[in-house]
Design a protein around this motif. Sequence first.
Motif, PDB file in Angstrom:
ATOM      1  N   ALA A 238      28.756  44.854  51.045  1.00 27.87           N
ATOM      2  CA  ALA A 238      28.024  45.087  52.297  1.00 27.87           C
ATOM      3  C   ALA A 238      26.744  44.255  52.367  1.00 27.87           C
ATOM      4  CB  ALA A 238      27.669  46.571  52.406  1.00 27.87           C
ATOM      5  N   SER A 239      26.398  43.612  51.264  1.00 28.73           N
ATOM      6  CA  SER A 239      25.106  42.926  51.178  1.00 28.73           C
ATOM      7  C   SER A 239      25.238  41.428  51.463  1.00 28.73           C
ATOM      8  CB  SER A 239      24.513  43.117  49.778  1.00 28.73           C
ATOM      9  OG  SER A 239      25.116  42.201  48.877  1.00 28.73           O
ATOM     10  N   PRO A 240      24.128  40.758  51.695  1.00 26.17           N
ATOM     11  CA  PRO A 240      24.165  39.307  51.917  1.00 26.17           C
ATOM     12  C   PRO A 240      24.686  38.541  50.691  1.00 26.17           C
ATOM     13  CG  PRO A 240      22.056  40.211  52.598  1.00 26.17           C
ATOM     14  CD  PRO A 240      22.773  41.302  51.876  1.00 26.17           C
ATOM     15  N   LEU A 241      24.640  39.175  49.488  1.00 24.28           N
ATOM     16  CA  LEU A 241      25.094  38.491  48.266  1.00 24.28           C
ATOM     17  C   LEU A 241      26.577  38.138  48.298  1.00 24.28           C
ATOM     18  CD1 LEU A 241      23.349  40.747  45.578  1.00 24.28           C
ATOM     19  CD2 LEU A 241      22.721  38.411  46.213  1.00 24.28           C
ATOM     20  N   SER A 242      27.339  38.824  49.154  1.00 22.18           N
ATOM     21  CA  SER A 242      28.800  38.633  49.154  1.00 22.18           C
ATOM     22  C   SER A 242      29.258  37.654  50.240  1.00 22.18           C
ATOM     23  CB  SER A 242      29.487  39.980  49.384  1.00 22.18           C
ATOM     24  OG  SER A 242      29.218  40.416  50.712  1.00 22.18           O
ATOM     25  N   SER A 243      28.346  36.796  50.704  1.00 23.52           N
ATOM     26  CA  SER A 243      28.628  36.014  51.918  1.00 23.52           C
ATOM     27  C   SER A 243      29.852  35.100  51.855  1.00 23.52           C
ATOM     28  CB  SER A 243      27.384  35.220  52.314  1.00 23.52           C
ATOM     29  OG  SER A 243      26.831  34.614  51.174  1.00 23.52           O
ATOM     30  N   ALA A 244      30.320  34.744  50.664  1.00 23.82           N
ATOM     31  CA  ALA A 244      31.507  33.872  50.595  1.00 23.82           C
ATOM     32  C   ALA A 244      32.794  34.664  50.355  1.00 23.82           C
ATOM     33  CB  ALA A 244      31.326  32.824  49.502  1.00 23.82           C
ATOM     34  N   ILE A 245      32.703  35.983  50.419  1.00 25.13           N
ATOM     35  CA  ILE A 245      33.907  36.807  50.214  1.00 25.13           C
ATOM     36  C   ILE A 245      34.341  37.341  51.570  1.00 25.13           C
ATOM     37  CG2 ILE A 245      34.862  38.828  49.037  1.00 25.13           C
ATOM     38  CD1 ILE A 245      32.663  38.529  46.925  1.00 25.13           C
ATOM     39  N   ASN A 246      35.492  36.873  52.040  1.00 28.17           N
ATOM     40  CA  ASN A 246      35.948  37.297  53.373  1.00 28.17           C
ATOM     41  C   ASN A 246      37.472  37.386  53.367  1.00 28.17           C
ATOM     42  OD1 ASN A 246      35.863  38.002  56.048  1.00 28.17           O
ATOM     43  ND2 ASN A 246      35.030  36.050  56.784  1.00 28.17           N
ATOM     44  N   GLY A 247      37.983  38.452  53.958  1.00 21.09           N
ATOM     45  CA  GLY A 247      39.438  38.623  54.027  1.00 21.09           C
ATOM     46  C   GLY A 247      40.047  39.022  52.699  1.00 21.09           C
ATOM     47  N   SER A 248      39.215  39.496  51.786  1.00 20.96           N
ATOM     48  CA  SER A 248      39.752  39.823  50.456  1.00 20.96           C
ATOM     49  C   SER A 248      40.043  41.314  50.321  1.00 20.96           C
ATOM     50  CB  SER A 248      38.782  39.378  49.362  1.00 20.96           C
ATOM     51  OG  SER A 248      37.752  40.331  49.231  1.00 20.96           O
ATOM     52  N   ALA A 249      40.833  41.627  49.303  1.00 19.95           N
ATOM     53  CA  ALA A 249      41.123  43.019  48.966  1.00 19.95           C
ATOM     54  C   ALA A 249      40.584  43.225  47.557  1.00 19.95           C
ATOM     55  CB  ALA A 249      42.624  43.266  49.015  1.00 19.95           C
ATOM     56  N   GLN A 250      39.391  43.813  47.473  1.00 25.05           N
ATOM     57  CA  GLN A 250      38.710  43.938  46.178  1.00 25.05           C
ATOM     58  C   GLN A 250      39.161  45.193  45.446  1.00 25.05           C
ATOM     59  OE1 GLN A 250      36.456  41.907  44.420  1.00 25.05           O
ATOM     60  NE2 GLN A 250      37.110  43.424  42.916  1.00 25.05           N
ATOM     61  N   ARG A 251      39.798  45.010  44.306  1.00 29.07           N
ATOM     62  CA  ARG A 251      40.269  46.159  43.548  1.00 29.07           C
ATOM     63  C   ARG A 251      39.159  46.709  42.649  1.00 29.07           C
ATOM     64  NH1 ARG A 251      44.995  42.477  42.341  1.00 29.07           N
ATOM     65  NH2 ARG A 251      44.132  42.404  40.260  1.00 29.07           N
ATOM     66  N   VAL A 252      39.060  48.039  42.604  1.00 30.80           N
ATOM     67  CA  VAL A 252      38.123  48.711  41.677  1.00 30.80           C
ATOM     68  C   VAL A 252      38.959  49.768  40.972  1.00 30.80           C
ATOM     69  CG1 VAL A 252      35.809  49.715  41.425  1.00 30.80           C
ATOM     70  CG2 VAL A 252      36.400  48.525  43.533  1.00 30.80           C
ATOM     71  N   GLU A 253      40.011  49.286  40.284  1.00 35.80           N
ATOM     72  CA  GLU A 253      41.019  50.209  39.770  1.00 35.80           C
ATOM     73  C   GLU A 253      41.174  50.092  38.262  1.00 35.80           C
ATOM     74  OE1 GLU A 253      41.717  47.135  39.398  1.00 35.80           O
ATOM     75  OE2 GLU A 253      43.892  47.361  39.256  1.00 35.80           O
ATOM     76  N   GLY A 254      40.170  49.477  37.627  1.00 34.18           N
ATOM     77  CA  GLY A 254      40.204  49.423  36.171  1.00 34.18           C
ATOM     78  C   GLY A 254      41.325  48.575  35.602  1.00 34.18           C
ATOM     79  N   GLY A 255      41.827  47.652  36.411  1.00 34.57           N
ATOM     80  CA  GLY A 255      42.837  46.725  35.881  1.00 34.57           C
ATOM     81  C   GLY A 255      44.250  47.275  35.876  1.00 34.57           C
ATOM     82  N   ILE A 256      44.534  48.280  36.698  1.00 33.86           N
ATOM     83  CA  ILE A 256      45.897  48.829  36.768  1.00 33.86           C
ATOM     84  C   ILE A 256      46.868  47.753  37.273  1.00 33.86           C
ATOM     85  CG2 ILE A 256      47.364  50.451  38.070  1.00 33.86           C
ATOM     86  CD1 ILE A 256      45.034  52.474  37.888  1.00 33.86           C
ATOM     87  N   ILE A 257      46.394  46.997  38.272  1.00 35.85           N
ATOM     88  CA  ILE A 257      47.237  45.961  38.871  1.00 35.85           C
ATOM     89  C   ILE A 257      46.793  44.615  38.327  1.00 35.85           C
ATOM     90  CG2 ILE A 257      47.932  44.875  41.042  1.00 35.85           C
ATOM     91  CD1 ILE A 257      46.802  47.582  42.304  1.00 35.85           C
TER      92      ILE A 257
END
Length: 259
Positions: A238-257
């Motif tokens: 949600a922050s300006p730091l992520s400005s080059a990340i767009n259209g992505s699906a960010q996983r926070v699943e501990g490496g299950i996939i």
Amino acid sequence: QLSNKLALVTGSTSGIGKGIAETLLKEGAEVIVNGRTEERVNNLVEELSSLGKVHGIVADLSKADESEKLVDEVKKLGNLDILINNMGMFEVKAFEEVTDEEWMTYFQTNVVSAVRLSRQFLPEMLARDTGRVLNIASEAGVKPLAQMIPYSVTKSSLISLSRGLAELTKGTNVTVNSVLPGPTWTDGVAGFMKGAAAEEGKDLEKFTEDYFKDNEPTSLIQRFATVEEVASTVTFLASPLSSAINGSAQRVEGGIIRS
Ligand code: NAD
């Protein structure tokens, strides 16, 4: 990072949504929380008010008229910079027992609610050339769960919605991404796990260890993520730091996939 930003987190009176609201407030955003009952929303506003500027809006966002009412109230507060479509429903049920009506409820709750809010807020973000839309999907959106097929299908739709909407942002400073939590230790999940452990006469720690070995053998962390771990990823996106990340699906699943 987020001072002077106005953020809306849907379904934020509990679990991950509440954690996201807290983290956004700590980063300096002005936050609008949402829930379906006045009591829960008021209590949350009171609880979080020491962290920063927080507003509450009561609305069942699976309903068009209540969504419209929420949009009007948000617009009175200013231009929305961050839209977080977090609310969601899930239930364990055999595929053949899920009725047409229940399928429609899943779509209204998990997908159409996010569609409506995106339709309202994305155009003005594009016009102002600034904004973040985040849809809280799930690991189940890419690795469907047999006992939660409607949930998995709607989460897959949210990932697709995010990718589609991101196409509309081409050449702007607006981004649309989805976040895919895996098993996350919310009060709801804790209640379920404690009940299941008690039924098997095991202590919670041993039951959880066995649960991951049996049900999530590919998990690299072999534990539940915390709400804070999911919320911090969402806040980064949600922050300006992520400005080059767009259209992505960010996983926070501990490496299950792993693909
Ligand atoms: P939760 O039940 O605590 O949160 C869901 C929130 O959505 C609740 O506050 C609920 O009141 C709200 N909500 C539901 N229907 C609504 C409606 N019609 N209008 C307004 N609010 C509504 O559960 P959670 O685990 O914190 O889930 C948050 C999100 O994270 C959900 O989208 C869920 O699918 C996703 N998720 C959770 C996990 C997990 O393990 N906890 C894993 C993957 C994804």
